[in-house]
Each structure stands twice: as structure tokens, then as C-alpha cells.
Design an enzyme around this catalytic site. Structure first.
Site, PDB file in Angstrom:
ATOM      1  N   CYS A  18       0.757  -1.204  -0.004  1.00  0.00           N
ATOM      2  CA  CYS A  18      -0.045  -0.028  -0.020  1.00  0.00           C
ATOM      3  C   CYS A  18       0.907   1.160  -0.274  1.00  0.00           C
ATOM      4  O   CYS A  18       2.180   1.075   0.161  1.00  0.00           O
ATOM      5  CB  CYS A  18      -1.019   0.088   1.339  1.00  0.00           C
ATOM      6  N   ARG A  31       0.928   2.430  -6.089  1.00  0.00           N
ATOM      7  CA  ARG A  31       1.259   1.143  -5.051  1.00  0.00           C
ATOM      8  C   ARG A  31       0.021   0.227  -4.596  1.00  0.00           C
ATOM      9  O   ARG A  31       0.167  -0.754  -3.875  1.00  0.00           O
ATOM     10  CB  ARG A  31       1.637   1.738  -3.745  1.00  0.00           C
ATOM     11  N   TRP A  82      -3.651  -1.914  -1.150  1.00  0.00           N
ATOM     12  CA  TRP A  82      -3.668  -3.055  -2.079  1.00  0.00           C
ATOM     13  C   TRP A  82      -3.934  -4.154  -1.197  1.00  0.00           C
ATOM     14  O   TRP A  82      -3.233  -4.426  -0.323  1.00  0.00           O
ATOM     15  CB  TRP A  82      -2.248  -3.299  -2.795  1.00  0.00           C
ATOM     16  N   ASN A 138       1.260  -0.113   5.817  1.00  0.00           N
ATOM     17  CA  ASN A 138       1.812  -0.948   4.593  1.00  0.00           C
ATOM     18  C   ASN A 138       2.690  -2.034   5.261  1.00  0.00           C
ATOM     19  O   ASN A 138       3.480  -2.091   5.927  1.00  0.00           O
ATOM     20  CB  ASN A 138       2.600  -0.097   3.841  1.00  0.00           C
ATOM     21  N   GLY A 139       2.216  -3.188   4.926  1.00  0.00           N
ATOM     22  CA  GLY A 139       2.612  -4.436   5.553  1.00  0.00           C
ATOM     23  C   GLY A 139       1.669  -5.517   5.750  1.00  0.00           C
ATOM     24  O   GLY A 139       0.636  -5.347   5.502  1.00  0.00           O
ATOM     25  N   GLU A 154       9.885 -12.136 -21.227  1.00  0.00           N
ATOM     26  CA  GLU A 154       9.896 -10.807 -20.668  1.00  0.00           C
ATOM     27  C   GLU A 154       8.661 -10.117 -21.565  1.00  0.00           C
ATOM     28  O   GLU A 154       7.630  -9.628 -21.259  1.00  0.00           O
ATOM     29  CB  GLU A 154      10.965  -9.903 -20.734  1.00  0.00           C
ATOM     30  N   LYS A 180       5.110  -9.064 -20.125  1.00  0.00           N
ATOM     31  CA  LYS A 180       4.596  -7.795 -20.562  1.00  0.00           C
ATOM     32  C   LYS A 180       3.291  -7.566 -21.081  1.00  0.00           C
ATOM     33  O   LYS A 180       2.179  -7.117 -20.590  1.00  0.00           O
ATOM     34  CB  LYS A 180       5.690  -6.735 -21.259  1.00  0.00           C
ATOM     35  N   GLU A 185       0.385  -8.869 -18.801  1.00  0.00           N
ATOM     36  CA  GLU A 185       0.066  -8.264 -17.598  1.00  0.00           C
ATOM     37  C   GLU A 185      -0.832  -7.025 -17.896  1.00  0.00           C
ATOM     38  O   GLU A 185      -1.674  -6.325 -16.885  1.00  0.00           O
ATOM     39  CB  GLU A 185       1.370  -7.971 -16.856  1.00  0.00           C
ATOM     40  N   HIS A 199       7.674 -29.958 -28.122  1.00  0.00           N
ATOM     41  CA  HIS A 199       7.404 -30.922 -27.112  1.00  0.00           C
ATOM     42  C   HIS A 199       6.186 -30.831 -26.236  1.00  0.00           C
ATOM     43  O   HIS A 199       6.350 -31.064 -25.178  1.00  0.00           O
ATOM     44  CB  HIS A 199       8.728 -30.902 -26.112  1.00  0.00           C
ATOM     45  N   LYS A 256       2.769  -2.097  -7.561  1.00  0.00           N
ATOM     46  CA  LYS A 256       4.333  -1.985  -8.430  1.00  0.00           C
ATOM     47  C   LYS A 256       5.292  -2.605  -7.286  1.00  0.00           C
ATOM     48  O   LYS A 256       6.081  -3.309  -7.986  1.00  0.00           O
ATOM     49  CB  LYS A 256       4.373  -0.525  -8.238  1.00  0.00           C
TER      50      LYS A 256
HETATM   51  C1  F6R Z   1       6.086  -6.974 -14.222  1.00  0.00           C
HETATM   52  C2  F6R Z   1       6.845  -6.387 -13.023  1.00  0.00           C
HETATM   53  C3  F6R Z   1       7.041  -7.368 -11.753  1.00  0.00           C
HETATM   54  C4  F6R Z   1       8.415  -7.088 -11.145  1.00  0.00           C
HETATM   55  C5  F6R Z   1       8.576  -8.122  -9.883  1.00  0.00           C
HETATM   56  C6  F6R Z   1       9.689  -7.909  -9.094  1.00  0.00           C
HETATM   57  O1  F6R Z   1       6.129  -6.055 -15.184  1.00  0.00           O
HETATM   58  O2  F6R Z   1       7.065  -5.428 -12.762  1.00  0.00           O
HETATM   59  O3  F6R Z   1       7.196  -8.590 -12.380  1.00  0.00           O
HETATM   60  O4  F6R Z   1       9.514  -7.536 -11.839  1.00  0.00           O
HETATM   61  O5  F6R Z   1       7.398  -7.779  -9.033  1.00  0.00           O
HETATM   62  O6  F6R Z   1       9.839  -6.425  -8.723  1.00  0.00           O
HETATM   63  P1  F6R Z   1      11.271  -5.698  -8.440  1.00  0.00           P
HETATM   64  O7  F6R Z   1      12.091  -5.762  -9.418  1.00  0.00           O
HETATM   65  O8  F6R Z   1      10.799  -4.585  -7.689  1.00  0.00           O
HETATM   66  O9  F6R Z   1      11.954  -6.591  -7.157  1.00  0.00           O
END
Ligand code: F6R
Length: 614
Positions: free
Chosen positions: A2, A27, A74, A100-101, A487, A491, A494, A510, A609
Site C-alpha cells: 500500500c 502502489r 492493495w 503498509n505491510g 519478458e 509484459k 499483464e 515438445h 508496483k
Molecule cells: C512486471 C513487474 C514485476 C516485477 C516484480 C519484481 O512488469 O514489474 O514482475 O518485476 O514484481 O519487482 P522488483 O524488481 O521491484 O523486485
């Protein structure tokens, strides 16, 4: 997961809290809430809508007050709802907390210490104001009420008492009715104080405060702070501590959209800049320097990288890069798996590197701690100054991607790759002429990334329109471009909600071949390296099953067009550097496709995030 903010000063708190919350809405955005304290009265307003909605529904005349706290949520414990939105209050409505936590033992606290309390929410957080209330209740109430303003010490002690009962992680801000300050504390969750002139701020993230101040104090693990308009007192383990005030050079514009429709698009366009800045941090006059105390004796040593999500894919790419350039063995583990595996670290001559944009990902931090317990040397590779990973690791390498606000990581991925190129070269024993060739090509990467942005985007836009009509897409690649396929798929899925899978090109036959039809387009990365012929062979097999194929191929590749339905052209590089142009193209492709589908690009559903829970 959060975002939390606090204000104490001489201005009206409400607009400041609203503005700050909007900066960190990424967040978590399933509900939000604000508290403003006004001459002995506490006003709380909550919403399950956006912060804009919350703002539109509070008339400023409704409350004024020079102290405020706010929260954007969140959900972890308790569904997104008004009653579960923060701030949470004690039974008398005098003590309010934003958090937050996660409080792991909240249930046993509810049933034990607080068995006589009535709870209004299903959250773990609500135990905190009740616990503070219990301790404050031990003080003489009459004296306490009369001299509340002077009672910072008692309030701090009550907060400390409450925190001593908690297991889990927290960054909290506490407001107490009638008290002329706020109390903040952190454990395994980030928290910063913004320093102003006869006013001070608190937040979980720096961007929340940049509009107000760039003088930032990063609280350390276990810190508890009493913040008033003209004083900041910080204590750790029972004694006062001084924490350095740092000037943060990110401007507000850095943290805002800069004219782009979405943060994600802005951040993709910042990829060349992220490369330049990251190179600048460690490269001077053709010498790579990670600082005086950074030495990795590669003799007999290997590198173990731990990471999650996009950072994990960057780490996989890093494995190819470092093994190619430095010939040092690299192993990559998902942090969430590593933490519970019997991975043998005992007696291993290994340097553990945690790759994490935010520096706050709970699984990655746990992995770092595990490595530390085994006595391994640890390195954090992160984008966030003062983040938790930097406090745990022996050494930090910062990527300089600048603040990344879009939930989907983009420029931080590219910056992570740049760190791996620098590390690969730093550790390499290649002949000087080869080293210079690599370095020259690395220095060319900002232009290469810029060329993709300038020249490929129009073409990508057309393909995105086409791709947006499908529900299943495969991404395939080989070698250093296998992680790029992974990746690219992450992307796309998501932010566009298209089911996308990244696969090693040679692996489709396979099993996944069973899924190939004319309704499953395949994006194939075809870089001119020693895997080209084999990947082209795989493309032909895919075409034979009826799937449309879009290739990502270099400008000078005249062969590819004969075998695929469309080509996205990227500049020619040597194979080891090809991930940079390829990923810029795939980031754009994901963005444009999500836009075609009208998705909420910067805030994809169910995501946040930084993932500060395991
Ligand atoms: C996807 C994305 C997440 C982060 C993951 C790790 O676009 O952003 O998969 O890469 O949550 O986050 P960090 O790099 O902050 O540890």
C-alpha cells in the site's frame, strides 16, 4: 504493497495528503482513505473508488486541520471495501493508523490481548490502534488528556509497546486526537520523512513527497520517529539516532507523465536515457568502476542471482551476458522458490546478487537474508536509493533508471541489462581489443534503443492492432533472447490481459504445438547468431501448423520475410547486445496492444508496483 502519507505543519493537510496519495496510487488502488485532525476532532473519509473520486466527494470546507494521514490500499487481509480501507481507529476513535505491510499474528492478538475489543474491519492493521490504546490507557488519563500536546514521549512509548507485540512487516503512521505530531515506524517496509520549513511529511515512497520537498530522510530498519511541524525525533533500539538528510534530484516532472498518455509509454521512451545514466554511474574514460570496495574474486567463484518477475527475466539474460563476456558461471533462481528450497549454499564459493527494481520485493529480500545467513557475499542491484535491499546486502549497485511509476517494469529492465553488460566486462579477462569492441558497442546502445523508438513504433502500432484481436499468443526465442521472449510475453499478458506464453523456440514441438492454430499468433525473435537457422526452422514448423508469425528481425535480414507474415525491424547489433533493441520493440508492442484493447495500462488489474508480501 500500500502507499501511506502523513503531513504536519501550518498548511491545510487535506490537499497535501490528496496530492501525495495520487503520486503513489500505483502502489495499490483498491480503496483509499484520509484522516484530518482539527483542534481535538478527527475526520475520516474513505472510498473504494479512486483518489480523484475521494477528492471530488469531500468539500474542503468540511474539514480543516493541519495534521493528516492518508492511505491507498492493495488488499491483503480483508476484501477491498470501505470498512477495510485505512485509516483504522481504536474503539474510542482517538487513535488512527495507516499501515503498509502485513501483521502475521493479528488473529492471535485479537483473540488474546484484545479479546475484549470490538473490531470494525477484517484487516490485520486494526489491532495496532487498539494495542496503542491499551498502553495509553495505562497512563493516568486525566493528566494525559490535559497535557496531551506534551505527551509525545508517552505516545511514542505506547506505539513501541504495541509494535513489540507484532510479528510481520510494517510501515505505519499514527495520529492521536489532540496530539500536535505524528508517530511513524518501520520494519521491513520502506518509510521516508520529507523535511520542510515549519512543516514535515512522511511517506512510504519518495515520489509522494517531491511536490512538497526534495529533502528526504530514509528511515532505517526498526526506526521510530516522532514528527512535529518543527522537529523530527528518531529513535532506534531505545536511543536517539541521527539519520542523514539527502537531497533527491528527481524532479516532479521525472515522476510525472511528461506529456505521455501513460507512465508506461513515457518510461519506454526513457529507455535510452536509462542506459546513458546507468552507464554514467560506473563507466569513466573506458574504465568500469563499481567503487573501491567492490571486488569479486572470480577464481573458483560463481554468481547466484535471485529475483522475481521481470527482474528474474533480466537476471536470466544476465546469465547469458556474464557467462559470454566473463566466463564466470551464473545460476539464476526465482527468489520465491529459492527461499524454501534445499539449495546448497554451505561451502559454496558464491556471490549472491539480488536483482530488484524496487529493492522492496519481499521474496527477494528473504533470499538475500538467506544468503547472508549462509555467510555468502551479497550484492543488491536496484533502482531505489536507500531501499531495504541496500540495507541488507554487503554492496549495492544502483541502476539509474529514475523513478518507475508504471506497474509494468520497462526502463528498469533495460537498466538491469546494462548493469550485467558492465559486470560481464568488469569481470572479464578478454583481450584489450575485444574489451574495447564490447565497450564501444555498449556505448552505442542508447542510440540503438532510440532508433527502435523512432523507426519501429509506427510499424509496431499496426501489428498491435492485429494482435489485439487474439486471446492467445506465443513468444519464442533462443539463447540470450529466450529471456527476452519470456519478458515480452509477461509484459503483454499483464497489461493487455491476452494470454501470452514465452517459450524456448526449440521447445514448442515438445507439447505446445498442440495449441497452435490460426488463432494463436507467434512472435519469433530471429537474431542473426548461431541459433538463427534453428529458430528459422522452428518458425517454418509453426507456420506449417497454421499460426501467423510476426518476426522481430534485424534490418539487414533479407531471408526472414519469405517465411513469416510480418516483420518488426530492429537495428543490427552483435548477438550479445541484441536483447536491447528486441526488448524495446516488445515493450512497445505490449503497450500498443494494451492500448488497442482499451486497458488500464498503468494500473493493471490485481497488480501493484512493489510486492512487499511473500
Ligand atoms: C512486471 C513487474 C514485476 C516485477 C516484480 C519484481 O512488469 O514489474 O514482475 O518485476 O514484481 O519487482 P522488483 O524488481 O521491484 O523486485
Amino acid at each position: 504493497m500500500c502507499g501511506i502519507v502523513g503531513y504536519v505543519g501550518e498548511r491545510e493537510a487535506l490537499p497535501i495528503i490528496l496530492k501525495s496519495l495520487k503520486r503513489i496510487e500505483y502502489r495499490g488502488y483498491d480503496s483509499c482513505g484520509i484522516l484530518v485532525q482539527d483542534k481535538g476532532k478527527i475526520h475520516v473519509y474513505k472510498s473504494v473508488e479512486s483518489i480523484d473520486y475521494l477528492e471530488a466527494n469531500i468539500s474542503e470546507s468540511e474539514y480543516d486541520g493541519k495534521i493528516g494521514i492518508g492511505h491507498t490500499r492493495w488488499a491483503t487481509h480483508g476484501a477491498p471495501s470501505k470498512k477495510n480501507a485505512h485509516p483504522h481507529l481504536d474503539g474510542k476513535g482517538e487513535i488512527a493508523v495507516v499501515h503498509n505491510g502485513i501483521i502475521e499474528n493479528y488473529q492471535s492478538i485479537k483473540e488474546g490481548l484484545l479479546s475484549n475489543c470490538v473490531f470494525k474491519s477484517e484487516t490485520d492493521t486494526e489491532v495496532i490502534p487498539h494495542l496503542i490504546h491499551q498502553t495509553l490507557g495505562k497512563f493516568d488519563q486525566q493528566t494525559f488528556k490535559k497535557s496531551l500536546i506534551k505527551n509525545a514521549a508517552q505516545i511514542k512509548e505506547a506505539v513501541k509497546d504495541a509494535l513489540s507485540c507484532l510479528k510481520g512487516s510494517y510501515a505505519i503512521i499514527v495520529a492521536v486526537d489532540g496530539f500536535d505530531g505524528l508517530v511513524a515506524a518501520r520494519k521491513e517496509s520502506p518509510l521516508v520523512i520529507g523535511v520542510g520549513d515549519r512543516e514535515n511529511f512522511i511517506a512510504s515512497d519518495v515520489p509522494a513527497l517531491l511536490e512538497q520537498t526534495n529533502r528526504i530522510i530514509f528511515l532505517d530498519e526498526g526506526d521510530i520517529a516522532v514528527v512535529k511541524k518543527d522537529s523530527i525525533y528518531i529513535e532506534n533500539s531505545g536511543s536517539e539516532v541521527k539519520r542523514e538528510e539527502r537531497l533527491i534530484e528527481w524532479t516532479i516532472e521525472d515522476a510525472e507523465k511528461g506529456g505521455y498518455e501513460h507512465f508506461m509509454l513515457k518510461e519506454i521512451h526513457e529507455e535510452p536515457r536509462a542506459i546513458i545514466d546507468t552507464l554514467r554511474g560506473y563507466l569513466a574514460e573506458d574504465e568500469i568502476n563499481f567503487g573501491v570496495d567492490f571486488k569479486i574474486d572470480t577464481k573458483g567463484k560463481s554468481i547466484l542471482m535471485v529475483a522475481c518477475g521481470t527482474s528474474y527475466y533480466a537476471a536470466l539474460c544476465g546469465k547469458y551476458i556474464i557467462e559470454h563476456q566473463a566466463k564466470v558461471p551464473v545460476q539464476v533462481e526465482l527468489a520465491s522458490e529459492f527461499n524454501y528450497s534445499d539449495f546448497v549454499l554451505d561451502g559454496m564459493n558464491v556471490v549472491v546478487m539480488a536483482i530488484t527494481q524496487s529493492g522492496e520485493t519481499a521474496d527477494t529480500l528473504m533470499a538475500l537474508k538467506k544468503a547472508e545467513r549462509y555467510g555468502c557475499k551479497t550484492v543488491a542491484i536496484t533502482n531505489v536509493l536507500g531501499s531495504s535491499a541496500t540495507r541488507i546486502a554487503d554492496k549495492t549497485i544502483y541502476m539509474s533508471a529514475g523513478p518507475e511509476i508504471g506497474v509494468a517494469a520497462t526502463k528498469s529492465f533495460v537498466a538491469q541489462l546494462v548493469i550485467f553488460y558492465l559486470l560481464g566486462l568488469f569481470l572479464s579477462k578478454m583481450p584489450a581489443s575485444e574489451f574495447v569492441e564490447h565497450l564501444d558497442e555498449l556505448k552505442r546502445m542508447p542510440q540503438v534503443a532510440q532508433m527502435v523508438l523512432d523507426e519501429a513504433d509506427v510499424n509496431i502500432q499496426n501489428h498491435a492492432g492485429y494482435l489485439s484481436r487474439y486471446e492467445h499468443v506465443f513468444f519464442v526465442g533462443r539463447g540470450v533472447n529466450l529471456p527476452i521472449a519470456l519478458e515480452g510475453a509477461l509484459k503483454l499478458k499483464e497489461i493487455s490481459y491476452i494470454h501470452a506464453e514465452g517459450y524456448a523456440a526449440g521447445e514448442l514441438k515438445h507439447g505446445p504445438f498442440a495449441l497452435l492454430t490460426e488463432d494463436t499468433p507467434v512472435i519469433a525473435i530471429l537474431t542473426s547468431d548461431n541459433t538463427y537457422e534453428k529458430t528459422l526452422g522452428n518458425v517454418k514448423e509453426i507456420k506449417a501448423r497454421g499460426s501467423p508469425v510476426i518476426a522481430i528481425a534485424e534490418e539487414d535480414d533479407e531471408e526472414v520475410e519469405k517465411y513469416v507474415d510480418a516483420v518488426i525491424r530492429v537495428p543490427v547489433t552483435s548477438a550479445i547486445f541484441s536483447p536491447i533493441p528486441n526488448i524495446v520493440a516488445l515493450h512497445l508492442l505490449a503497450y500498443r496492444t494494451a492500448k488497442e484493447r482499451g486497458c488500464e495500462i498503468d494500473k493493471p488489474r490485481n497488480l501493484a508496483k512493489s510486492v512487499t508480501v511473500e
